[in-house]
Enzyme design. Structure first.
Site, PDB file in Angstrom:
ATOM      1  N   HIS A 197      -2.666  13.092   1.961  1.00 34.09           N
ATOM      2  CA  HIS A 197      -2.093  12.769   0.416  1.00 34.09           C
ATOM      3  C   HIS A 197      -3.174  12.409  -0.318  1.00 34.09           C
ATOM      4  O   HIS A 197      -4.591  12.429   0.099  1.00 34.09           O
ATOM      5  CB  HIS A 197      -1.198  11.550   0.706  1.00 34.09           C
ATOM      6  CG  HIS A 197      -1.693  10.324   1.239  1.00 34.09           C
ATOM      7  ND1 HIS A 197      -1.427   9.962   2.576  1.00 34.09           N
ATOM      8  CD2 HIS A 197      -2.558   9.418   0.814  1.00 34.09           C
ATOM      9  CE1 HIS A 197      -2.061   8.855   2.966  1.00 34.09           C
ATOM     10  NE2 HIS A 197      -2.852   8.609   1.894  1.00 34.09           N
TER      11      HIS A 197
HETATM   12  P1  TYD Z   1       1.031   6.625   6.447  1.00 40.87           P
HETATM   13  O1  TYD Z   1       1.078   6.559   5.008  1.00 40.87           O
HETATM   14  O2  TYD Z   1       1.814   7.565   7.260  1.00 40.87           O
HETATM   15  O3  TYD Z   1      -0.290   6.440   7.210  1.00 40.87           O
HETATM   16  P2  TYD Z   1      -1.542   7.910   6.962  1.00 40.87           P
HETATM   17  O4  TYD Z   1      -1.703   8.045   5.524  1.00 40.87           O
HETATM   18  O5  TYD Z   1      -2.916   7.321   7.459  1.00 40.87           O
HETATM   19  O6  TYD Z   1      -1.060   8.939   7.664  1.00 40.87           O
HETATM   20  O7  TYD Z   1       1.654   5.151   6.968  1.00 40.87           O
HETATM   21  C1  TYD Z   1       2.113   4.618   8.043  1.00 40.87           C
HETATM   22  C2  TYD Z   1       3.246   3.593   7.824  1.00 40.87           C
HETATM   23  O8  TYD Z   1       2.683   2.540   7.567  1.00 40.87           O
HETATM   24  C3  TYD Z   1       4.053   3.982   6.888  1.00 40.87           C
HETATM   25  O9  TYD Z   1       5.400   3.615   7.433  1.00 40.87           O
HETATM   26  C4  TYD Z   1       3.912   3.295   5.711  1.00 40.87           C
HETATM   27  C5  TYD Z   1       3.338   1.795   6.349  1.00 40.87           C
HETATM   28  N1  TYD Z   1       2.273   1.372   5.660  1.00 40.87           N
HETATM   29  C6  TYD Z   1       2.377   0.131   4.949  1.00 40.87           C
HETATM   30  O10 TYD Z   1       3.417  -0.387   5.114  1.00 40.87           O
HETATM   31  N2  TYD Z   1       1.446  -0.337   4.238  1.00 40.87           N
HETATM   32  C7  TYD Z   1       0.108   0.125   3.970  1.00 40.87           C
HETATM   33  O11 TYD Z   1      -0.564  -0.447   3.414  1.00 40.87           O
HETATM   34  C8  TYD Z   1       0.038   1.371   4.591  1.00 40.87           C
HETATM   35  C9  TYD Z   1      -1.214   2.231   4.457  1.00 40.87           C
HETATM   36  C10 TYD Z   1       0.992   1.987   5.231  1.00 40.87           C
END
Ligand code: TYD
Length: 131
Positions: free
Chosen positions: A51
């Site tokens: 993303h």
């Molecule tokens: P995700 O965006 O899938 O992580 P990455 O981009 O590293 O693959 O995030 C994983 C989960 O954590 C998703 O359910 C959203 C949650 N999350 C939060 O609640 N707060 C945050 O600051 C972040 C980065 C993720």
């Protein structure tokens, strides 16, 4: 090649006891930190990210282990390996990022200038203007 992700040497105090690295405003940090999160315990073969952010800026440090970042914006692509606790990667607004090859001991610390906001995510490469 565009300078997508800026690799930054983090000031590190080294003495006979070991090392202490510092990220602060007026030093290597270009923004006030409003959120910190860290990725750890990544299962083998798993990649993350995929993303970009509309407004968010982030500063990433692999405080343990290593990870390979793939960065992309409208101007180009760049690959960066983060494998040192005294080196940071600035990932600014609008940069598509993927994290690959996270080692099992990888602890990837991310400092961000905003709170978590799902509406700030661009999850479709087509929205990047380069695909
Ligand atoms: P995700 O965006 O899938 O992580 P990455 O981009 O590293 O693959 O995030 C994983 C989960 O954590 C998703 O359910 C959203 C949650 N999350 C939060 O609640 N707060 C945050 O600051 C972040 C980065 C993720």
């Amino acid at each position: 090649m565009s300078n997508l992700g800026q690799l930054i040497e983090i000031p590190t105090h080294r003495d006979e006891r070991g090392s202490l690295s510092v990220a602060e405003i007026g030093g290597v940090l270009p923004f006030v930190v409003r959120r910190a999160y860290w990725i750890h315990g990544t299962k083998p073969g798993v990649s993350r990210g995929f993303h970009a952010h509309r407004k968010l800026n982030q500063f990433c440090v692999c405080v343990s282990g290593s990870a390979r970042f793939l960065l992309e914006d409208a101007k180009g692509r760049q690959e960066v390996v983060l494998d040192r606790p005294d080196r940071g990667l600035f990932v600014g607004t609008g940069v598509w990022h993927e994290m690959h090859d996270l080692t099992q001991d990888c602890v990837l610390l991310v400092l961000a200038d905003g709170e978590y906001d799902e509406s700030d995510y661009l999850r479709n490469r087509k929205d990047m203007g380069s695909a």
